[in-house]
Design a protein around this motif. Structure first.
Motif, PDB file in Angstrom:
ATOM      1  N   GLY A   6       0.778  -1.231   0.000  1.00  2.82           N
ATOM      2  CA  GLY A   6       0.000   0.000   0.000  1.00  2.82           C
ATOM      3  C   GLY A   6       0.810   1.281   0.000  1.00  2.82           C
ATOM      4  O   GLY A   6       0.238   2.366   0.195  1.00  2.82           O
ATOM      5  N   ILE A   7       2.120   1.208  -0.262  1.00  8.95           N
ATOM      6  CA  ILE A   7       2.952   2.418  -0.150  1.00  8.95           C
ATOM      7  C   ILE A   7       2.657   3.453  -1.230  1.00  8.95           C
ATOM      8  O   ILE A   7       3.055   4.611  -1.091  1.00  8.95           O
ATOM      9  N   PHE A   8       1.963   3.068  -2.305  1.00 12.07           N
ATOM     10  CA  PHE A   8       1.645   4.015  -3.369  1.00 12.07           C
ATOM     11  C   PHE A   8       0.204   4.526  -3.288  1.00 12.07           C
ATOM     12  O   PHE A   8      -0.231   5.266  -4.175  1.00 12.07           O
ATOM     13  N   GLU A   9      -0.520   4.167  -2.251  1.00 10.97           N
ATOM     14  CA  GLU A   9      -1.932   4.515  -2.143  1.00 10.97           C
ATOM     15  C   GLU A   9      -2.144   5.731  -1.239  1.00 10.97           C
ATOM     16  O   GLU A   9      -1.491   5.861  -0.206  1.00 10.97           O
ATOM     17  N   GLY A  10      -3.087   6.601  -1.649  1.00 10.78           N
ATOM     18  CA  GLY A  10      -3.442   7.716  -0.789  1.00 10.78           C
ATOM     19  C   GLY A  10      -3.447   9.044  -1.511  1.00 10.78           C
ATOM     20  O   GLY A  10      -3.575   9.121  -2.733  1.00 10.78           O
ATOM     21  N   ASP A  11      -3.284  10.111  -0.750  1.00 16.52           N
ATOM     22  CA  ASP A  11      -3.351  11.476  -1.258  1.00 16.52           C
ATOM     23  C   ASP A  11      -1.953  11.923  -1.672  1.00 16.52           C
ATOM     24  O   ASP A  11      -1.142  12.328  -0.843  1.00 16.52           O
ATOM     25  N   TRP A  12      -1.679  11.861  -2.963  1.00 17.20           N
ATOM     26  CA  TRP A  12      -0.353  12.229  -3.453  1.00 17.20           C
ATOM     27  C   TRP A  12      -0.112  13.728  -3.355  1.00 17.20           C
ATOM     28  O   TRP A  12       1.030  14.167  -3.236  1.00 17.20           O
ATOM     29  N   ILE A  13      -1.157  14.529  -3.392  1.00 10.21           N
ATOM     30  CA  ILE A  13      -0.999  15.977  -3.285  1.00 10.21           C
ATOM     31  C   ILE A  13      -0.544  16.341  -1.877  1.00 10.21           C
ATOM     32  O   ILE A  13       0.430  17.079  -1.690  1.00 10.21           O
ATOM     33  N   ALA A  14      -1.238  15.818  -0.872  1.00 12.30           N
ATOM     34  CA  ALA A  14      -0.878  16.107   0.517  1.00 12.30           C
ATOM     35  C   ALA A  14       0.502  15.560   0.858  1.00 12.30           C
ATOM     36  O   ALA A  14       1.241  16.156   1.647  1.00 12.30           O
ATOM     37  N   ALA A  15       0.876  14.441   0.256  1.00  8.14           N
ATOM     38  CA  ALA A  15       2.171  13.833   0.543  1.00  8.14           C
ATOM     39  C   ALA A  15       3.321  14.572  -0.131  1.00  8.14           C
ATOM     40  O   ALA A  15       4.476  14.377   0.237  1.00  8.14           O
ATOM     41  N   GLY A  16       3.018  15.409  -1.132  1.00  9.11           N
ATOM     42  CA  GLY A  16       4.070  16.156  -1.801  1.00  9.11           C
ATOM     43  C   GLY A  16       4.759  15.397  -2.924  1.00  9.11           C
ATOM     44  O   GLY A  16       5.926  15.651  -3.226  1.00  9.11           O
ATOM     45  N   VAL A  17       4.036  14.465  -3.570  1.00 11.84           N
ATOM     46  CA  VAL A  17       4.618  13.718  -4.685  1.00 11.84           C
ATOM     47  C   VAL A  17       4.791  14.651  -5.886  1.00 11.84           C
ATOM     48  O   VAL A  17       3.849  15.342  -6.283  1.00 11.84           O
ATOM     49  N   THR A  18       5.988  14.667  -6.457  1.00  9.80           N
ATOM     50  CA  THR A  18       6.246  15.532  -7.607  1.00  9.80           C
ATOM     51  C   THR A  18       6.638  14.773  -8.866  1.00  9.80           C
ATOM     52  O   THR A  18       6.584  15.341  -9.960  1.00  9.80           O
ATOM     53  N   GLU A  19       7.014  13.490  -8.717  1.00  8.94           N
ATOM     54  CA  GLU A  19       7.502  12.759  -9.886  1.00  8.94           C
ATOM     55  C   GLU A  19       7.393  11.260  -9.647  1.00  8.94           C
ATOM     56  O   GLU A  19       7.541  10.785  -8.520  1.00  8.94           O
ATOM     57  N   LEU A  20       7.111  10.521 -10.707  1.00  9.28           N
ATOM     58  CA  LEU A  20       7.182   9.069 -10.692  1.00  9.28           C
ATOM     59  C   LEU A  20       8.368   8.650 -11.540  1.00  9.28           C
ATOM     60  O   LEU A  20       8.534   9.112 -12.673  1.00  9.28           O
ATOM     61  N   ARG A  21       9.198   7.758 -11.002  1.00  5.69           N
ATOM     62  CA  ARG A  21      10.318   7.204 -11.749  1.00  5.69           C
ATOM     63  C   ARG A  21      10.212   5.682 -11.753  1.00  5.69           C
ATOM     64  O   ARG A  21       9.815   5.083 -10.759  1.00  5.69           O
ATOM     65  N   PHE A  22      10.582   5.078 -12.853  1.00  5.80           N
ATOM     66  CA  PHE A  22      10.615   3.622 -12.916  1.00  5.80           C
ATOM     67  C   PHE A  22      11.562   3.199 -14.030  1.00  5.80           C
ATOM     68  O   PHE A  22      11.821   3.967 -14.970  1.00  5.80           O
ATOM     69  N   ALA A  23      12.083   1.984 -13.923  1.00  8.65           N
ATOM     70  CA  ALA A  23      13.010   1.464 -14.920  1.00  8.65           C
ATOM     71  C   ALA A  23      12.342   0.328 -15.682  1.00  8.65           C
ATOM     72  O   ALA A  23      11.699  -0.542 -15.079  1.00  8.65           O
ATOM     73  N   VAL A  24      12.490   0.332 -17.003  1.00 10.72           N
ATOM     74  CA  VAL A  24      11.867  -0.689 -17.838  1.00 10.72           C
ATOM     75  C   VAL A  24      12.880  -1.247 -18.844  1.00 10.72           C
ATOM     76  O   VAL A  24      13.907  -0.629 -19.139  1.00 10.72           O
TER      77      VAL A  24
END
Length: 223
Positions: free
Chosen positions: A92-110
């Motif tokens: 569940g670490i990616f679930e919730g209010d991303w605005i309140a948490a201060g998320v600015t970017e998603l990064r991933f490797a493919v």
């Protein structure tokens, strides 16, 4: 290099635990797949994706999904990986209010084994799978090589495409994180896609302060 980054990122995440007690998400939220598939599912939501113990972007574990490409690819691309609340993905670490948490970017490797470069995207949705938004990576990924991608999640980001809703409606209640690709003109054969090191990045200004605090703690311990 990536091993050192993961060590620092893990320490920063621990520091954020106390600093972000009011937010449901602790940043940076990191899934490295070092211990398993972490309940990430395939594009069809049928089964957990396969896990490989070594060979990821830093040599450790990663997840993989093989998809049969239709002869006529869908207009919005194909989903390969799903981290969703109903699956318990990554605890569940990616679930919730991303605005309140201060998320600015998603990064991933493919990485993929297609015969030509393909473009990747991520989709962000509520637990009901709508409201939602897509984040598009404009640079295609070459075959056979791990490539780290980033999606700017600022409200004005040119990478974001809102699905007929507002930014606040989407990012205030994230339950589904989905990663996929646009096969373009490819079709009619299986394509294997690999995924590693999924990270939600906090506000840039927050990281230097956290790292400074960690350095101070480390200095006191050495003393």
């Amino acid at each position: 290099m990536f091993t050192r980054i993961r060590f620092v990122a893990s320490a920063v995440a621990a520091a954020f635990l106390s600093a972000s007690a009011s937010a449901s998400i602790v940043l940076p939220a990191i899934e490295t797949f070092d211990a398993g598939a972490a309940s990430w599912f395939d594009g069809a939501s049928v089964a957990e994706v396969d896990w490989v113990a070594s060979g990821g972007i830093d040599g450790s574990g990663y997840v993989t999904d093989t998809i049969g490409l239709p002869s006529s690819p869908p207009p919005f691309g194909l989903t390969a990986f799903r981290a969703q609340d109903e699956f318990g993905s990554s605890g569940g670490i990616f679930e919730g209010d991303w605005i309140a948490a201060g998320v600015t970017e998603l990064r991933f490797a493919v990485r993929h084994d297609g015969p030509a470069p393909i473009s990747f995207f991520a989709r962000f949705a509520s637990p009901a799978n709508f409201p939602a938004a897509a984040g598009v990576v404009f640079t295609p990924v070459l075959p056979g090589v791990w490539t780290e991608l980033a999606i700017d999640l600022a409200p004005e980001s040119p990478q974001l495409v809102l699905e007929g809703v507002s930014y606040e409606q989407v990012f205030s209640d994230i339950g589904h994180l989905q990663i996929g690709f646009d096969p373009g003109d490819l079709g009619g054969f299986p394509l294997t896609v690999d995924l590693d090191s999924v990270v939600l990045v906090p506000t840039p200004a927050a990281l230097p302060m956290l790292l400074l605090g960690l350095a101070g703690v480390a200095g006191r311990r050495r003393g």
